[in-house]
Scaffold this motif. Sequence first.
Motif, PDB file in Angstrom:
ATOM      1  N   SER A  78       0.842  -1.207   0.000  1.00 32.14           N
ATOM      2  CA  SER A  78       0.000   0.000   0.000  1.00 32.14           C
ATOM      3  C   SER A  78       0.870   1.247   0.000  1.00 32.14           C
ATOM      4  CB  SER A  78      -0.903   0.024   1.232  1.00 32.14           C
ATOM      5  OG  SER A  78      -1.574  -1.183   1.336  1.00 32.14           O
ATOM      6  N   TYR A  79       1.934   1.207   0.836  1.00 29.94           N
ATOM      7  CA  TYR A  79       2.797   2.388   0.903  1.00 29.94           C
ATOM      8  C   TYR A  79       3.541   2.593  -0.414  1.00 29.94           C
ATOM      9  CZ  TYR A  79       6.005   5.925   2.526  1.00 29.94           C
ATOM     10  OH  TYR A  79       6.684   7.100   2.652  1.00 29.94           O
ATOM     11  N   ALA A  80       3.981   1.479  -1.021  1.00 34.36           N
ATOM     12  CA  ALA A  80       4.693   1.592  -2.300  1.00 34.36           C
ATOM     13  C   ALA A  80       3.774   2.182  -3.361  1.00 34.36           C
ATOM     14  CB  ALA A  80       5.198   0.221  -2.724  1.00 34.36           C
ATOM     15  N   MET A  81       2.500   1.738  -3.354  1.00 33.63           N
ATOM     16  CA  MET A  81       1.552   2.259  -4.338  1.00 33.63           C
ATOM     17  C   MET A  81       1.295   3.747  -4.117  1.00 33.63           C
ATOM     18  SD  MET A  81       1.024  -0.017  -6.463  1.00 33.63           S
ATOM     19  CE  MET A  81       2.599  -0.765  -6.134  1.00 33.63           C
ATOM     20  N   PHE A  82       1.249   4.133  -2.820  1.00 33.20           N
ATOM     21  CA  PHE A  82       1.062   5.555  -2.505  1.00 33.20           C
ATOM     22  C   PHE A  82       2.227   6.373  -3.073  1.00 33.20           C
ATOM     23  CE2 PHE A  82       2.283   9.044   0.316  1.00 33.20           C
ATOM     24  CZ  PHE A  82       1.199   9.872   0.146  1.00 33.20           C
ATOM     25  N   MET A  83       3.428   5.866  -2.873  1.00 33.81           N
ATOM     26  CA  MET A  83       4.609   6.582  -3.353  1.00 33.81           C
ATOM     27  C   MET A  83       4.606   6.674  -4.884  1.00 33.81           C
ATOM     28  SD  MET A  83       6.360   7.729  -0.871  1.00 33.81           S
ATOM     29  CE  MET A  83       7.713   8.328  -1.845  1.00 33.81           C
ATOM     30  N   LEU A  84       4.243   5.548  -5.530  1.00 36.28           N
ATOM     31  CA  LEU A  84       4.239   5.552  -6.995  1.00 36.28           C
ATOM     32  C   LEU A  84       3.162   6.496  -7.526  1.00 36.28           C
ATOM     33  CD1 LEU A  84       4.832   1.768  -7.828  1.00 36.28           C
ATOM     34  CD2 LEU A  84       6.479   3.627  -7.812  1.00 36.28           C
ATOM     35  N   GLN A  85       2.005   6.485  -6.857  1.00 30.88           N
ATOM     36  CA  GLN A  85       0.913   7.393  -7.237  1.00 30.88           C
ATOM     37  C   GLN A  85       1.379   8.848  -7.088  1.00 30.88           C
ATOM     38  OE1 GLN A  85      -1.975   8.746  -8.752  1.00 30.88           O
ATOM     39  NE2 GLN A  85      -2.906   6.827  -8.084  1.00 30.88           N
ATOM     40  N   ALA A  86       2.073   9.119  -5.967  1.00 28.61           N
ATOM     41  CA  ALA A  86       2.572  10.480  -5.723  1.00 28.61           C
ATOM     42  C   ALA A  86       3.535  10.883  -6.840  1.00 28.61           C
ATOM     43  CB  ALA A  86       3.263  10.544  -4.364  1.00 28.61           C
ATOM     44  N   ILE A  87       4.373   9.931  -7.253  1.00 29.80           N
ATOM     45  CA  ILE A  87       5.342  10.254  -8.310  1.00 29.80           C
ATOM     46  C   ILE A  87       4.605  10.452  -9.642  1.00 29.80           C
ATOM     47  CG2 ILE A  87       7.332   9.386  -9.626  1.00 29.80           C
ATOM     48  CD1 ILE A  87       8.161   7.917  -7.005  1.00 29.80           C
ATOM     49  N   GLN A  88       3.613   9.586  -9.896  1.00 30.76           N
ATOM     50  CA  GLN A  88       2.888   9.730 -11.175  1.00 30.76           C
ATOM     51  C   GLN A  88       2.198  11.089 -11.259  1.00 30.76           C
ATOM     52  OE1 GLN A  88      -0.587   7.324 -12.260  1.00 30.76           O
ATOM     53  NE2 GLN A  88       0.363   6.898 -14.231  1.00 30.76           N
ATOM     54  N   GLN A  89       1.706  11.557 -10.115  1.00 29.06           N
ATOM     55  CA  GLN A  89       1.000  12.844 -10.136  1.00 29.06           C
ATOM     56  C   GLN A  89       1.933  14.044 -10.186  1.00 29.06           C
ATOM     57  OE1 GLN A  89      -2.299  13.491  -7.496  1.00 29.06           O
ATOM     58  NE2 GLN A  89      -2.878  11.333  -7.500  1.00 29.06           N
ATOM     59  N   THR A  90       3.179  13.851  -9.699  1.00 35.10           N
ATOM     60  CA  THR A  90       4.061  15.027  -9.598  1.00 35.10           C
ATOM     61  C   THR A  90       5.188  15.046 -10.638  1.00 35.10           C
ATOM     62  OG1 THR A  90       5.226  13.832  -7.855  1.00 35.10           O
ATOM     63  CG2 THR A  90       3.703  15.514  -7.136  1.00 35.10           C
ATOM     64  N   VAL A  91       5.571  13.870 -11.127  1.00 32.70           N
ATOM     65  CA  VAL A  91       6.682  13.828 -12.097  1.00 32.70           C
ATOM     66  C   VAL A  91       6.131  13.262 -13.407  1.00 32.70           C
ATOM     67  CG1 VAL A  91       9.035  13.022 -12.522  1.00 32.70           C
ATOM     68  CG2 VAL A  91       8.231  13.327 -10.173  1.00 32.70           C
ATOM     69  N   LYS A  92       6.226  14.029 -14.490  1.00 30.61           N
ATOM     70  CA  LYS A  92       5.510  13.621 -15.698  1.00 30.61           C
ATOM     71  C   LYS A  92       6.329  12.768 -16.680  1.00 30.61           C
ATOM     72  CE  LYS A  92       1.730  15.410 -14.448  1.00 30.61           C
ATOM     73  NZ  LYS A  92       0.768  14.482 -13.853  1.00 30.61           N
ATOM     74  N   ASP A  93       7.624  12.704 -16.523  1.00 25.96           N
ATOM     75  CA  ASP A  93       8.412  11.967 -17.521  1.00 25.96           C
ATOM     76  C   ASP A  93       8.930  10.637 -16.977  1.00 25.96           C
ATOM     77  OD1 ASP A  93      10.090  12.941 -15.692  1.00 25.96           O
ATOM     78  OD2 ASP A  93      11.369  14.082 -17.055  1.00 25.96           O
ATOM     79  N   THR A  94       8.109  10.036 -16.126  1.00 21.79           N
ATOM     80  CA  THR A  94       8.525   8.785 -15.494  1.00 21.79           C
ATOM     81  C   THR A  94       7.555   7.667 -15.880  1.00 21.79           C
ATOM     82  OG1 THR A  94       9.414  10.040 -13.657  1.00 21.79           O
ATOM     83  CG2 THR A  94       8.996   7.721 -13.237  1.00 21.79           C
ATOM     84  N   ALA A  95       8.072   6.469 -16.033  1.00 15.65           N
ATOM     85  CA  ALA A  95       7.214   5.311 -16.308  1.00 15.65           C
ATOM     86  C   ALA A  95       7.391   4.292 -15.189  1.00 15.65           C
ATOM     87  CB  ALA A  95       7.586   4.700 -17.642  1.00 15.65           C
ATOM     88  N   PHE A  96       6.420   3.403 -15.084  1.00 14.60           N
ATOM     89  CA  PHE A  96       6.419   2.481 -13.946  1.00 14.60           C
ATOM     90  C   PHE A  96       6.232   1.050 -14.421  1.00 14.60           C
ATOM     91  CE2 PHE A  96       4.649   6.564 -12.950  1.00 14.60           C
ATOM     92  CZ  PHE A  96       5.305   6.943 -11.792  1.00 14.60           C
ATOM     93  N   ILE A  97       7.004   0.154 -13.861  1.00  9.08           N
ATOM     94  CA  ILE A  97       6.807  -1.268 -14.127  1.00  9.08           C
ATOM     95  C   ILE A  97       6.612  -1.943 -12.781  1.00  9.08           C
ATOM     96  CG2 ILE A  97       7.883  -3.376 -14.974  1.00  9.08           C
ATOM     97  CD1 ILE A  97       9.317  -1.548 -17.032  1.00  9.08           C
ATOM     98  N   ILE A  98       5.442  -2.562 -12.654  1.00 10.91           N
ATOM     99  CA  ILE A  98       5.100  -3.137 -11.356  1.00 10.91           C
ATOM    100  C   ILE A  98       4.924  -4.640 -11.517  1.00 10.91           C
ATOM    101  CG2 ILE A  98       3.316  -3.199  -9.566  1.00 10.91           C
ATOM    102  CD1 ILE A  98       2.808  -0.202 -10.285  1.00 10.91           C
ATOM    103  N   LEU A  99       5.606  -5.380 -10.696  1.00  7.91           N
ATOM    104  CA  LEU A  99       5.444  -6.838 -10.761  1.00  7.91           C
ATOM    105  C   LEU A  99       4.478  -7.288  -9.677  1.00  7.91           C
ATOM    106  CD1 LEU A  99       8.634  -6.505 -11.901  1.00  7.91           C
ATOM    107  CD2 LEU A  99       8.125  -8.929 -12.170  1.00  7.91           C
TER     108      LEU A  99
END
Lengths: 523, 358
Positions: free
Chosen positions: A177-198
Amino acid sequence: MSQKIGKVSATEKKPTTNDEFIFWLDDNVEIKPFDIIKAENIIEKKKSKTYALVKDIFHITDSSGHLSNYVSSDFGDMAAEPTTKRLGVTYAVAQVVNNNKDIYMPLKDGVTVEFADEDEIKEALGLDKIKNPIPAGFIDGTNNISVPIHLNKDFLIGPEGAHLNISGISGLATKTSYAMFMLQAIQQTVKDTAFIILNVKGDDLLRLNEENPNLTEKQKEKWKQTDLECKPFNNVNYYYPYRNIEETSFANSSLAKTHLKRQFETGIAKNYVYTYDHDKSNLDLLFSNVDDPSFTMESILNYINEHSDFDTLSWSEFKSKLGEYTKSGSNKKNEITVQSWRKFKRLINKSINNKIFQSSLSAQKQKCQCHLSDEIINIKKNEVKVIDIAKLDEHLQCLVFGDVLKAINELKFGETNRKEEEIPKKIIIFVDELNKYASSHSPKNSPILNYLLDITERGRSEGIILFSAQQFKSAVHERVKGNCSTDVFGRTNAIEISKPDYRYIPKVFTNMMTEKNKIMKIA
Amino acid sequence: MKKILNVLRDMDLTVYQSERFNLDNFHFDPFQDEGEEFERSRIFEKDNKFGKFVLIKSITKTSNFSYFLDGSRLTYKIGDIETTDHKFMPIVAGQIATGVCKRNDGKIKKQAIEQANIILLHSSINEDDLYDFREKMKVLNIRNVPFIVETYRQKNQETRPENFAIATIHKIMQDLEIKMLTEMVESRLLKPEKMLVIDGSLQFMNKKADVRLFENVIGISKTYNPNLTGILKRKKQQIGTVLTKLEFGERTPVYEYQFSNSNRQIGAWYLRIRPKKFVKNPLDGIVKVEKIAYLDDDKEDGFDSGLIDNISQSILLERNVTSYGKEARWPNHLYPIHLTERMLKDSFLSSEHFLNLF
């Protein structure tokens, strides 16, 4: 408003120092470890504020020992009630974290200690000066304040520092849950980043594009406080291991059929397969956790990749070809013993029986088959690719994870035809159960370990960032965890906190990690 | 800041700096009722004329004591002075403090504290020199505690002069106690259900002090003379022989004593506050309680036995918690008094600091 809570106490045996002091508490004040407090530090006419973090809290009395307390209860009479309460005081040890004028003189005896207010907590932790802030949670004080904390983007995902590691026992630590929160925060604040989640277990991470109907208003309010929008991830694509069952949309996954169907219908899901032609060179990944001290498996893999005997086969032909090499007297063509070929065959047979091993991509569109590495190579900015490996055996999980890492490496090291400006500047990979892929006992020549070491040691400059989680940090390879600039600790157990990984953390904080509902971050 | 002995030297007084030491360590603590004299012996309570032991019944859990008064002193020899009449006399200094603690809801807090630093010179010093020295000392003030300059008189040659100096300091301290008690009474803080306990015997409180001050006051001595005679029917019998028979929760009858040069009448009784089986010495756990008769009726016939029982019951309630492990005489100590004493001792300057002023 500031609230006075006690006074600094400096004694002969326990003096105040530039980084620690003790203060006694007013009888009616409640504090807890991690509270941020302040005290005025006056040197001549120079006034400054020293901020500190509460560590240990003690209560002492003037009783000389337990016997004295026993005697004071009418020699052990449980019903005895004292007319005068024993003289006692609660005191706390505080760790100095900051001084707003960079004065690090010890606090003087008798100085009043107060709770820091919201602005002061920000000043104490340097949160007021963070550049490119990424919301990372809250620090809750006993004085009913909840201050949003932010991490500096440059230190979380580069270029100054990179990689985040989360530890904590299963279920209770809320690692994912915390990792998803962090990734969500990054997706909303940093626009040139991509995510790969296993996704390594259940269907936790297979509905990231959906609203959570169970969110309470209070939780939504908390999101607002962090300046984030409470919403699902954008641009999510899912990749499932293929299996030939139409009912589950040909996906081998724990996700409910209806959800799977919807994802395939909306075109955000695909089933990945491995074909001989495309993935022959990835076979080494199947042997990631196999001890190979004499490098025989490696020799065989090299032989397969280089020798024309093994060109243009299907998986079944490959098995037959291996059969030829395992017959007695067949090693005339090469220096590898028949026994080694037999071992290789035994290991590989078990793996390539899975349905993800196909001779070629199916022409049927409804099967939505794809090569995973091709998909990874084409990842777009702000895209989230979720790869489900939950239902695969461990050695196949290694294959998929290794394949993903290899593809990212190829992408970021410029081995593709994509234009530089289209490639996401940062690619964040989130993997749970890191100890499975970068175990402290992994064979030295494990290809996945080597990829992970490559990412953690050199990925920062290339924009490949690893967000990882595992139950026990102590089980992770030294060099992998050592390169994580941000560590997050959730609930764990007493055995784990006795390991050397936790030695640098004050005892009171490690003990708190064993308590329920505690999450803390040490960067 | 100029050293105090140098101030005396500047006044052309011949002063020697000798080894400085704490005098309290060289003098055995006397009994708190040392020197007590009984003019007459009689049972001083109305309903116990046969003078039997009384077992105190436990009726309430509320103590009638709210205030606890104590005084404390530290005395040092800091040098010698050669007087103009050729005497070689010690200069003694001391720190004194008197304080009252209040108990509220079981918690002890400071009610009042008064402190003073004392310098004692032999009485043969010239009065003008003494005046000048006092004036110079007026400006000296350490942590808002004033310096008081007094003289001591050596009443006989058998006793060391230091002892007379200590007695003088002790008297100044007791006067400070009376001053504090007066303020308490004037503020109407003391009531029958909010009494004040003084550590020690009331006998030595300034005899000129108004007896009305003691209406809601008792004195409790943790040490007393077991060889005291003259208060029992058999005049030669020592009190210690009776007290050994006192059981837990029992008190003796109230005995009266009266001073020859005062109209103050004091009733005294003993109370066992700890069971015999838990203490080492036969008189451990027995305290001596004193109350000054204030009403004419009391002066005539003694106290109401019910009042004495009530006070005794409150004292019994004070037995917990204890200062076990901190005080050798813990069985006779009352914890609030122990805390008051500690507050006073903690208010003193360290010996190193104090002695370096000289």
